[in-house]
Design an enzyme around this catalytic site. Structure first.
Site, mmCIF file in Angstrom:
data_model
loop_
_atom_site.group_PDB
_atom_site.id
_atom_site.type_symbol
_atom_site.label_atom_id
_atom_site.label_comp_id
_atom_site.label_asym_id
_atom_site.label_seq_id
_atom_site.Cartn_x
_atom_site.Cartn_y
_atom_site.Cartn_z
ATOM 1 N N SER A 1 35.411 35.581 46.961
ATOM 2 C CA SER A 1 36.075 35.900 45.932
ATOM 3 C C SER A 1 35.860 34.663 44.919
ATOM 4 O O SER A 1 35.244 33.754 45.123
ATOM 5 C CB SER A 1 37.468 35.902 46.157
ATOM 6 O OG SER A 1 37.965 34.893 46.670
ATOM 7 N N LYS A 2 36.508 35.159 43.589
ATOM 8 C CA LYS A 2 36.156 34.074 42.427
ATOM 9 C C LYS A 2 36.760 32.721 42.838
ATOM 10 O O LYS A 2 36.331 31.645 42.260
ATOM 11 C CB LYS A 2 37.090 34.707 41.195
ATOM 12 C CG LYS A 2 36.573 35.877 40.935
ATOM 13 C CD LYS A 2 36.993 36.709 39.475
ATOM 14 C CE LYS A 2 36.338 37.917 39.214
ATOM 15 N NZ LYS A 2 36.459 38.831 39.860
ATOM 16 N N ARG A 3 37.890 32.497 43.635
ATOM 17 C CA ARG A 3 38.324 31.088 43.787
ATOM 18 C C ARG A 3 37.354 30.375 44.757
ATOM 19 O O ARG A 3 37.540 29.040 44.827
ATOM 20 C CB ARG A 3 39.595 31.219 44.498
ATOM 21 C CG ARG A 3 40.564 32.364 44.199
ATOM 22 C CD ARG A 3 42.006 32.315 44.533
ATOM 23 N NE ARG A 3 42.565 31.103 43.756
ATOM 24 C CZ ARG A 3 43.634 30.662 43.751
ATOM 25 N NH1 ARG A 3 44.362 31.054 44.869
ATOM 26 N NH2 ARG A 3 44.115 29.978 43.187
#
Length: 454
Positions: free
Chosen positions: A226-228
């Site tokens: 995911s983006k994190r």
RNA sequence: GACCCUAUCGUCCAGCGGUUAGGACACCGCCCUUUCACGGCGGUGACACGGGUUCGAAUCCCGUUAGGGUCGCCA
């Protein structure tokens, strides 16, 4: 064929009729997974001499942002994935923003409605599935049959919201028809959606493109990226000083390989070898360590010109006064082989350009606080006064001759000199460092260290 | 839950009926060396499990398990 829109006449300037696209939705940052999808489409276009199209899928007004759109442009540009049609480029099948294609969608919507494929449900419009077994011959995943006969498990898809907004499945298919896509290369997360898309193609009377669903990229622990997550955003690689060619090379190897164990490959060679059937079907974990290694390899092997070009933005951000480009290059030349990420460069070169550099306390302790160290440094500085010429070779020769003559070990001179001249225990090759620094400055730094740490 | 995809060292990739199962990253030694790297040499380390098919299976088939994906008026 009644759907061959007059607005899209393909100019046949490309050497093949292959048309592929990257169709991101600008709702976040450019993800490595998206970048890899874009890359595979781009590679296939370049391999076949086809056309690579960028289409922005901005139908979700609430979630789209201008920053995200910019991140897509920046990321693709940085990776070198130039598009032949799309924003800034134009093309015969525009507009390339879904938000600007209202009439096209309306036309296809009315067509489906007139043919009895749609029905209203709570203000939204749904597509009535023919309830058949849909066959997909995927270029990567092979022959797959989807049984869509049960409405319980495969409900009719919505294609238009009550507010008139369009749903992904519909606009995606319409655009791929209108833009004459021959191949759809996309993430495997769309595999299960494909039979629905196939129904839409059929209802619209269009021949579907060939599909190639590429495996997803996961984290090292197998979880969805995911983006994190570390390494997820392409912007992060730009900021941390990765060379785009290294990231591209690494990304190519995620799900594809030349089958002969080679890993560091020239992009032109990858283009020549790349093909869809060679893509494997297994999801890949993203190995940041290997990407890091790949980057270091590229930095090590690239020309000084390229290394300078890539380093400059990082240097300029710090305000280091490097004088002339020639002076900077002389320094970069001896620092390049040690550099793993370009954001290290300022730290590695700073002491060359200022007399106010820092001394590492631990290094000072180890090198200067031993009996006789400063005397040895002075003795060597005295020898250097008379040393000619000032080249790495002669600098080394003088140091070793001094040590031999006075009965010292080389390293008893080497370490104090390194610290005196650079303030730290690790750095470039000592003699080259001294050569680049120049005779006057080197000797001055040696004497100044003696005075300072006496 | 239903459907779909996948399953070789910790990770990425080779292997496509017969191999001492190969390479790379990471890790550990040794060498090189003025530091740190680079480089060289070597090592640890895998065919998820169970059934078939076959003279022979990591390779083909079935099942189990595990992981991932899809089932939105997100894309």
């Amino acid at each position: 064929m009644i759907f061959l829109s007059a607005s899209c006449k393909i100019t046949n300037s490309m050497s093949s009729n292959v048309r592929v696209r990257f169709a991101p939705s600008p709702t976040g940052y450019l993800h490595v997974g998206g970048a890899r999808t874009a890359l595979f489409n781009w590679l296939y276009a370049r391999h076949t001499g086809g056309t690579f199209i960028l289409r922005i899928e901005d139908t979700d007004k609430a979630r789209n942002t201008a920053e995200a759109t910019q991140a897509i442009y920046d990321g693709l540009k940085w990776l070198g994935l130039d598009w032949d049609e799309g924003p800034f480029k134009g093309g015969d099948c525009g507009p390339y923003f879904q938000s600007e294609r209202e009439e096209i969608y309306l036309r296809h919507f009315n067509q489906l409605k007139a043919a009895g494929h749609l029905y209203e449900d709570g203000g939204a419009w749904r597509f009535r599935s023919p309830r058949e077994v849909v066959v997909l011959d995927d270029l990567v995943c092979g022959h797959i049959e989807f049984d869509l006969t049960n409405p319980e498990t495969h409900p009719d898809i919505t294609i238009r919201r009550p507010d008139g907004g369009w749903i992904f499945h519909f606009v995606n298919v319409v655009d791929d028809i209108e833009m004459k896509m021959t191949h759809v290369i996309r993430g495997e997360d769309h595999l299960s959606n494909t039979p629905k898309h196939l129904e839409l193609y059929k209802a619209l009377g269009a021949t579907p493109p060939r599909f190639a669903h590429i495996p997803l990229i996961l984290n090292r622990d197998g979880s969805k990226m995911s983006k994190r997550d570390q390494g997820a955003a392409v912007g992060g690689y730009i900021e941390q000083g990765y060379a785009p060619e290294a990231v591209v090379n690494y990304l190519c190897l995620l799900g594809w390989s030349p089958k002969d164990n080679r890993e560091i490959l020239d992009l032109n060679e990858i283009i020549a070898l790349f093909d869809l059937p060679h893509i494997n079907r297994r999801a890949a974990s993203y190995d940041l360590d290997k990407c890091h290694w790949m980057n270091a390899q590229y930095l090590l092997r690239m020309s000084l010109e390229r290394f300078t070009e890539l380093s400059l933005p990082f240097i300029e951000k710090t305000g280091i006064q490097y004088g002339s480009e020639a002076a900077l290059k002389a320094v970069l030349a001896i620092v390049q082989e040690k550099t793993k990420q370009l954001n290290e460069v300022p730290d590695r070169i700073r002491f060359f350009f200022t007399e106010a550099f820092e001394f590492e306390a631990e290094a000072v302790e180890k090198a200067f606080k031993v009996p006789g160290a400063l005397e040895k440094l002075t003795a060597l500085a005295n020898r250097y006064e008379a040393s000619e010429p000032w080249t790495a070779e002669s600098i080394e020769a003088t140091l070793k001759a001094t040590a031999a003559e006075l009965g010292w070990k080389n390293k008893e001179l080497i370490h104090p000199t390194r610290i005196a001249v650079s303030g730290r225990a690790v750095g470039p090759s000592l003699y080259h460092m001294m050569e680049v620094l120049g005779k006057e400055r080197t000797i001055a730094r040696m004497r100044s260290a003696v005075a300072r740490f006496a």
